[in-house]
Design an enzyme around this catalytic site. Structure first.
Site, PDB file in Angstrom:
ATOM      1  N   HIS A   1      -8.465   0.534  -3.591  1.00 16.38           N
ATOM      2  CA  HIS A   1      -9.259   0.569  -2.430  1.00 16.38           C
ATOM      3  C   HIS A   1     -10.253   1.851  -2.300  1.00 16.38           C
ATOM      4  CE1 HIS A   1      -9.518  -0.122   2.291  1.00 16.38           C
ATOM      5  NE2 HIS A   1     -10.644  -0.130   1.855  1.00 16.38           N
TER       6      HIS A   1
ATOM      7  N   HIS B   1      -1.254  -1.554  -3.958  1.00 13.96           N
ATOM      8  CA  HIS B   1      -2.486  -1.089  -3.402  1.00 13.96           C
ATOM      9  C   HIS B   1      -2.540   0.368  -3.018  1.00 13.96           C
ATOM     10  CE1 HIS B   1      -5.972  -2.180  -0.387  1.00 13.96           C
ATOM     11  NE2 HIS B   1      -5.555  -1.002   0.195  1.00 13.96           N
TER      12      HIS B   1
ATOM     13  N   SER C   1       0.792  -1.228   0.053  1.00 19.68           N
ATOM     14  CA  SER C   1      -0.022  -0.115   0.071  1.00 19.68           C
ATOM     15  C   SER C   1       0.859   1.243   0.013  1.00 19.68           C
ATOM     16  CB  SER C   1      -0.982   0.176   1.236  1.00 19.68           C
ATOM     17  OG  SER C   1      -1.291   1.359   1.692  1.00 19.68           O
TER      18      SER C   1
ATOM     19  N   ASP D   1      -4.953   3.451  -2.055  1.00 19.42           N
ATOM     20  CA  ASP D   1      -6.077   3.768  -0.932  1.00 19.42           C
ATOM     21  C   ASP D   1      -6.773   5.343  -1.549  1.00 19.42           C
ATOM     22  OD1 ASP D   1      -6.201   1.679   1.053  1.00 19.42           O
ATOM     23  OD2 ASP D   1      -4.108   2.432   1.502  1.00 19.42           O
TER      24      ASP D   1
ATOM     25  N   MET E   1     -11.241  -5.362   6.940  1.00 18.89           N
ATOM     26  CA  MET E   1     -10.424  -4.297   7.445  1.00 18.89           C
ATOM     27  C   MET E   1      -9.930  -4.666   8.800  1.00 18.89           C
ATOM     28  SD  MET E   1      -9.918  -2.034   5.185  1.00 18.89           S
ATOM     29  CE  MET E   1      -8.941  -0.732   6.207  1.00 18.89           C
TER      30      MET E   1
ATOM     31  N   MET F   1     -12.346   4.270  -0.412  1.00 16.88           N
ATOM     32  CA  MET F   1     -12.916   4.794   0.783  1.00 16.88           C
ATOM     33  C   MET F   1     -13.696   6.054   0.543  1.00 16.88           C
ATOM     34  SD  MET F   1      -9.810   3.300   3.426  1.00 16.88           S
ATOM     35  CE  MET F   1      -8.515   3.459   1.702  1.00 16.88           C
TER      36      MET F   1
ATOM     37  N   MET G   1      -9.269   7.957  -0.866  1.00 17.63           N
ATOM     38  CA  MET G   1      -9.935   8.292   0.379  1.00 17.63           C
ATOM     39  C   MET G   1     -10.717  10.064   0.151  1.00 17.63           C
ATOM     40  SD  MET G   1      -7.583   7.563   3.461  1.00 17.63           S
ATOM     41  CE  MET G   1      -6.775   6.259   3.912  1.00 17.63           C
TER      42      MET G   1
ATOM     43  N   ASP H   1      -6.261  -5.696   5.742  1.00 16.48           N
ATOM     44  CA  ASP H   1      -5.526  -4.513   5.561  1.00 16.48           C
ATOM     45  C   ASP H   1      -5.693  -3.637   6.764  1.00 16.48           C
ATOM     46  OD1 ASP H   1      -4.891  -2.099   4.502  1.00 16.48           O
ATOM     47  OD2 ASP H   1      -6.466  -1.908   3.267  1.00 16.48           O
TER      48      ASP H   1
HETATM   49  C1  DX5 Z   1      -6.301   1.797   5.866  1.00 19.32           C
HETATM   50  C2  DX5 Z   1      -5.843   2.065   4.460  1.00 19.32           C
HETATM   51  C3  DX5 Z   1      -4.917   0.658   4.386  1.00 19.32           C
HETATM   52  C4  DX5 Z   1      -3.473   1.281   4.971  1.00 19.32           C
HETATM   53  C5  DX5 Z   1      -2.689   0.245   5.738  1.00 19.32           C
HETATM   54  O1  DX5 Z   1      -7.388   2.901   5.725  1.00 19.32           O
HETATM   55  O2  DX5 Z   1      -6.871   1.376   3.706  1.00 19.32           O
HETATM   56  O3  DX5 Z   1      -4.375   0.148   3.009  1.00 19.32           O
HETATM   57  O4  DX5 Z   1      -2.608   2.185   3.998  1.00 19.32           O
HETATM   58  O5  DX5 Z   1      -1.519   1.156   6.358  1.00 19.32           O
HETATM   59  P1  DX5 Z   1      -0.692   0.183   7.281  1.00 19.32           P
HETATM   60  O6  DX5 Z   1      -0.237  -0.994   6.853  1.00 19.32           O
HETATM   61  O7  DX5 Z   1       0.268   1.286   7.918  1.00 19.32           O
HETATM   62  O8  DX5 Z   1      -1.598  -0.098   8.633  1.00 19.32           O
HETATM   63 ZN    ZN Z   2      -6.322  -0.085   2.106  1.00 22.08          ZN
END
Ligand code: DX5
Ligand code: ZN
Length: 226
Positions: free
Chosen positions: A68, A35, A10, A37, A138, A70, A39, A176
């Site tokens: 992903h 990956h 990620s 993310d 999650m 969010m 947001m 994740d």
């Molecule tokens: C959190 C994300 C994750 C995040 C994980 O909301 O969806 O993918 O990047 O980060 P670590 O591995 O540092 O917990």
């Molecule tokens: Zn993620």
């Protein structure tokens, strides 16, 4: 189980000033996907990154790009994400009309995945299991890298793995959040086969390539012990 454990790196914890180099290092260390993310500051508090970065990652690697989302109203962004190079798209059950959005992702030619927050019960995704390529459980509340793994999610991982076996399905079980060598082992022992990690790869001692390798070792050791 659909084969060996896979590692998704990620980029949320990567150095965006050196993104290309860091994605290449993750691939060099043996990561199986990158990956991304996304947001929106509404489904989760922070705004992170979007299609422009998906496109940059796509050009930096030959690995699948695992997006992903969010965000609220994920259906409005699917087409753009796939055009930017997403290989798989994850939408949250808490943000989606699940049946419709899964169909849309598949129609666009990407793999379809559904994510559940830690407090969301597994039954919310049960009717759709046969339609999915992957379920993401999650192991932190979504929104930030660097949070602590929530062990209370592990029974859901076990339960999902049981359902998959019972129904003869082939979907992947992704976890994740807070994944490091020790929690990776716990998640794999419970039945996860795709591990997402940001901090443990991009902000750990010894560099990105070595960190991916260490995670894989931990995952493989846990698989052997099963
Ligand atoms: C959190 C994300 C994750 C995040 C994980 O909301 O969806 O993918 O990047 O980060 P670590 O591995 O540092 O917990
Ligand atoms: Zn993620």
């Amino acid at each position: 189980m659909t084969g060996a454990v896979r590692i998704a790196a990620s980029i949320l914890a990567a150095d965006f000033a050196r993104l290309n180099e860091q994605v290449e290092a993750a691939q060099g260390g043996g990561a199986d996907s990158i990956h991304v993310d996304v947001m929106d500051g509404r489904f989760v508090p922070e705004i992170s990154i979007g299609p422009v970065i998906i496109d940059a990652v796509r050009r930096s690697t030959s690995l699948p790009v695992d997006v992903h989302l969010m965000i609220v109203e994920p259906d409005r962004q699917l087409d753009r994400c796939v055009r930017s190079g997403a290989s798989s798209i994850t939408v949250h059950v808490e943000a989606s009309h699940l049946h419709r959005v899964i169909q849309q992702i598949k129609d666009l030619g990407a793999k379809a995945c559904v994510a559940l927050n830690p407090a969301t019960p597994l039954v919310t995704v049960e009717p759709m299991l046969g339609e999915l390529d992957m379920v993401l459980l999650m192991t932190v509340n979504p929104g930030y890298a660097g949070q602590r793994f929530i062990p209370a999610v592990l029974p859901k991982v076990r339960q999902l793995r049981e359902w998959i076996a019972t129904h003869g399905l082939a979907l992947d079980v992704q976890v994740d959040g807070g994944i490091n060598e020790s929690t990776a082992a716990q998640a794999v022992a419970a039945g996860a086969n795709v591990l997402v990690a940001a901090s443990a790869i991009f902000q750990s001692e010894g560099g990105i390539e070595a960190s991916v390798r260490r995670l894989r070792q931990a995952a493989l050791a846990a698989e052997v012990r099963k």
